[in-house]
Design an enzyme around this catalytic site. Structure first.
Site, PDB file in Angstrom:
ATOM      1  N   ASP A  49       0.714  -1.132  -0.051  1.00 23.36           N
ATOM      2  CA  ASP A  49      -0.131   0.094  -0.068  1.00 23.36           C
ATOM      3  C   ASP A  49       0.915   1.405  -0.168  1.00 23.36           C
ATOM      4  OD1 ASP A  49       0.864  -0.386   2.659  1.00 23.36           O
ATOM      5  OD2 ASP A  49      -1.039   0.190   3.558  1.00 23.36           O
ATOM      6  N   SER A  50       2.078   1.123   0.018  1.00 20.74           N
ATOM      7  CA  SER A  50       3.030   2.241  -0.270  1.00 20.74           C
ATOM      8  C   SER A  50       2.887   2.855  -1.481  1.00 20.74           C
ATOM      9  CB  SER A  50       4.463   1.774  -0.049  1.00 20.74           C
ATOM     10  OG  SER A  50       4.895   0.510  -0.793  1.00 20.74           O
ATOM     11  N   ASP A  88      -0.992  -5.993  -0.194  1.00 20.99           N
ATOM     12  CA  ASP A  88      -1.404  -5.437   0.982  1.00 20.99           C
ATOM     13  C   ASP A  88      -2.900  -5.151   1.122  1.00 20.99           C
ATOM     14  OD1 ASP A  88       0.727  -5.050   2.807  1.00 20.99           O
ATOM     15  OD2 ASP A  88       1.217  -3.212   1.908  1.00 20.99           O
ATOM     16  N   LYS A 118      -1.272  -9.507   2.846  1.00 18.54           N
ATOM     17  CA  LYS A 118      -0.592  -9.075   4.000  1.00 18.54           C
ATOM     18  C   LYS A 118      -1.492  -7.969   4.736  1.00 18.54           C
ATOM     19  CE  LYS A 118       3.034  -6.157   4.038  1.00 18.54           C
ATOM     20  NZ  LYS A 118       2.453  -5.073   4.707  1.00 18.54           N
ATOM     21  N   GLU A 120      -1.745  -5.579   8.416  1.00 20.63           N
ATOM     22  CA  GLU A 120      -1.086  -5.034   9.769  1.00 20.63           C
ATOM     23  C   GLU A 120      -1.649  -5.170  11.156  1.00 20.63           C
ATOM     24  OE1 GLU A 120      -0.374  -0.934   9.203  1.00 20.63           O
ATOM     25  OE2 GLU A 120       0.626  -0.968   6.824  1.00 20.63           O
ATOM     26  N   GLU A 186       8.909  -4.230  11.113  1.00 19.22           N
ATOM     27  CA  GLU A 186       9.390  -2.918  10.650  1.00 19.22           C
ATOM     28  C   GLU A 186       9.669  -2.216  11.621  1.00 19.22           C
ATOM     29  OE1 GLU A 186       6.874  -1.106   7.717  1.00 19.22           O
ATOM     30  OE2 GLU A 186       7.692   0.816   7.775  1.00 19.22           O
TER      31      GLU A 186
HETATM   32  N1  MHF Z   1       8.675   5.165  -0.106  1.00 14.76           N
HETATM   33  C1  MHF Z   1       8.178   4.361   0.909  1.00 14.76           C
HETATM   34  N2  MHF Z   1       9.037   3.690   1.626  1.00 14.76           N
HETATM   35  C2  MHF Z   1       8.701   3.111   2.777  1.00 14.76           C
HETATM   36  O1  MHF Z   1       9.278   2.459   3.501  1.00 14.76           O
HETATM   37  C3  MHF Z   1       7.196   3.123   2.872  1.00 14.76           C
HETATM   38  C4  MHF Z   1       6.426   4.092   2.164  1.00 14.76           C
HETATM   39  N3  MHF Z   1       6.979   4.592   1.148  1.00 14.76           N
HETATM   40  N4  MHF Z   1       5.027   4.360   2.505  1.00 14.76           N
HETATM   41  C5  MHF Z   1       4.478   3.294   3.493  1.00 14.76           C
HETATM   42  C6  MHF Z   1       5.250   3.246   4.746  1.00 14.76           C
HETATM   43  C7  MHF Z   1       5.685   4.407   5.334  1.00 14.76           C
HETATM   44  N5  MHF Z   1       7.203   3.897   5.784  1.00 14.76           N
HETATM   45  C8  MHF Z   1       7.883   4.836   6.576  1.00 14.76           C
HETATM   46  C9  MHF Z   1       7.955   5.996   6.561  1.00 14.76           C
HETATM   47  C10 MHF Z   1       8.895   6.901   7.046  1.00 14.76           C
HETATM   48  C11 MHF Z   1       9.774   6.439   7.884  1.00 14.76           C
HETATM   49  C12 MHF Z   1      10.775   6.914   8.796  1.00 14.76           C
HETATM   50  O2  MHF Z   1      11.879   6.380   9.369  1.00 14.76           O
HETATM   51  N6  MHF Z   1      10.560   8.429   8.686  1.00 14.76           N
HETATM   52  C13 MHF Z   1      11.626   9.544   9.150  1.00 14.76           C
HETATM   53  C14 MHF Z   1      11.409   9.333  10.841  1.00 14.76           C
HETATM   54  C15 MHF Z   1      10.039   9.998  11.387  1.00 14.76           C
HETATM   55  C16 MHF Z   1       9.931   9.756  12.721  1.00 14.76           C
HETATM   56  O3  MHF Z   1      10.974   9.292  13.568  1.00 14.76           O
HETATM   57  O4  MHF Z   1       8.838  10.154  13.144  1.00 14.76           O
HETATM   58  C17 MHF Z   1      12.886   9.352   8.673  1.00 14.76           C
HETATM   59  O5  MHF Z   1      14.113   9.499   9.215  1.00 14.76           O
HETATM   60  O6  MHF Z   1      12.927   9.341   7.269  1.00 14.76           O
HETATM   61  C18 MHF Z   1       9.703   4.845   8.160  1.00 14.76           C
HETATM   62  C19 MHF Z   1       8.740   4.117   7.396  1.00 14.76           C
HETATM   63  C20 MHF Z   1       7.424   2.592   5.324  1.00 14.76           C
HETATM   64  N7  MHF Z   1       6.602   2.761   4.063  1.00 14.76           N
HETATM   65  C1  KIV Z   2       7.283  -1.753   3.222  1.00 17.97           C
HETATM   66  C2  KIV Z   2       6.327  -3.055   2.991  1.00 17.97           C
HETATM   67  C3  KIV Z   2       6.481  -3.754   4.234  1.00 17.97           C
HETATM   68  C4  KIV Z   2       4.825  -2.485   3.146  1.00 17.97           C
HETATM   69  O1  KIV Z   2       4.123  -2.738   3.654  1.00 17.97           O
HETATM   70  C5  KIV Z   2       4.581  -1.613   1.820  1.00 17.97           C
HETATM   71  O2  KIV Z   2       5.248  -1.405   0.964  1.00 17.97           O
HETATM   72  O3  KIV Z   2       3.489  -1.203   1.935  1.00 17.97           O
HETATM   73 MG    MG Z   3       2.161  -1.817   3.466  1.00 20.03          MG
END
Ligand code: MHF
Ligand code: KIV
Ligand code: MG
Length: 277
Positions: A49-50, A88, A118, A120, A186
């Site tokens: 769903d990303s 998803d 999948k 959550e 994750e």
């Molecule tokens: N391009 C993309 N990659 C992804 O891995 C992803 C998506 N989109 N969309 C759905 C979710 C959202 N996800 C995410 C989005 C942001 C962070 C993240 O670490 N963001 C910040 C920190 C934010 C915080 O600490 O509040 C960073 O450091 O980039 C992690 C997973 C994982 N998934």
């Molecule tokens: C990052 C993976 C695990 C996911 O749930 C997504 O791409 O939506």
């Molecule tokens: Mg997802």
């Protein structure tokens, strides 16, 4: 599971049985050509769903619909024959209860041809996972940072630090006991991911977890350097295709304005013997 391209897709049961072996390789895909590039090279292709954030410019995954997942799932299906396809379940399509979840999971599988879904959630989704699995829907679970709960969690933060680690282990145990064939972990501390991997009987697929997980998954546009809006720490760019695409677009714009494109080789004469196009 294999170093040379696989010829046939693994089944969910084969993925489950691969726990503790060669790490499982998973990537997201949303389109036919991208799916074709990874078919048989990865074990699992996730229509995540990303897609809403990566291809549609949505601010989170909350606005992703069943229709979007079905359209992208159908596109990915056309490009895959030798990797397991998982779709998803979007926000709102499974949380209300097992019956709704089954109706939507069945629709995703029948309309896209995916072999699994999948969803959550940990302990609170165990009854739903059990209900789906008993009715022929292989389920991959997803615990730790669950992006559909971004507002409830207060951001995309690391999950399971300190005392919260025990609850995360209970979540992973619950989805395994309910019959999930694998679980995505994750954005959790590496030591916790290693503990879950050793204590839970199904493969752990890490994203921001640890190399000790039974497999890894990334968003394909992230690892290709095509998606650059944000970059979680867990993303490694294996290529910088976005920069190359921007350079190519700028070069095209320059050549059009300079009238150097199209060149003679790109144009057609009034008559040309043997030429049919
Ligand atoms: N391009 C993309 N990659 C992804 O891995 C992803 C998506 N989109 N969309 C759905 C979710 C959202 N996800 C995410 C989005 C942001 C962070 C993240 O670490 N963001 C910040 C920190 C934010 C915080 O600490 O509040 C960073 O450091 O980039 C992690 C997973 C994982 N998934
Ligand atoms: C990052 C993976 C695990 C996911 O749930 C997504 O791409 O939506
Ligand atoms: Mg997802």
């Amino acid at each position: 599971m294999s170093a040379t391209p696989r010829q046939t897709a693994p089944t969910p049961a084969a993925i489950r049985a691969a726990k503790g072996g060669t790490p499982l390789v998973a990537l997201t895909a949303y389109t036919t050509p991208t799916a074709r590039m990874m078919d048989g090279v990865v074990d699992i292709v996730l229509v995540g769903d990303s897609v809403g954030m990566v291809l549609h410019g949505l601010p989170s995954t909350l606005g992703v619909t069943m229709e979007m997942m079905i359209l992208h799932g159908q596109a990915v299906r056309r490009g895959l024959g030798a990797s397991l396809m998982v779709v998803d379940m979007p926000f709102g399509s499974y949380e209300a209860g097992p019956e709704t979840a089954f109706a939507n999971a069945a629709r995703l599988m029948s309309e896209t041809g995916s072999e699994a879904v999948k969803l959550e959630g940990g302990r609170h989704m165990a009854d739903t996972i059990r209900f789906l699995v008993a009715r022929g829907v292989p389920v991959m679970a997803h615990v730790g940072l669950t992006p559909q709960s971004v507002h409830a969690l207060g951001g995309y933060k690391v999950q399971g630090r300190g005392a919260a680690g025990e609850a995360l282990i209970a979540d992973a145990q619950a989805v395994a006991e309910a019959g999930a064939f694998a679980v995505v972990l994750e954005k959790v501390p590496a030591a916790l991911a290693d503990r879950v991997t050793s204590e839970v009987p199904i493969p752990t697929i890490g994203i921001g977890a640890s190399a000790g997980c039974d497999g890894q998954v990334l968003v394909v546009d992230d690892m290709l350097g095509l998606f650059t809006e944000f970059r979680p720490k867990f993303v490694k760019r294996f290529a910088t295709l976005g920069e190359r695409a921007e350079a190519a677009i700028a070069a095209y714009a320059g050549e059009v304005r300079a009238r150097t494109f199209p060149a003679e080789e790109h144009t057609f004469a009034d008559t040309a013997p043997g030429e049919t196009t």
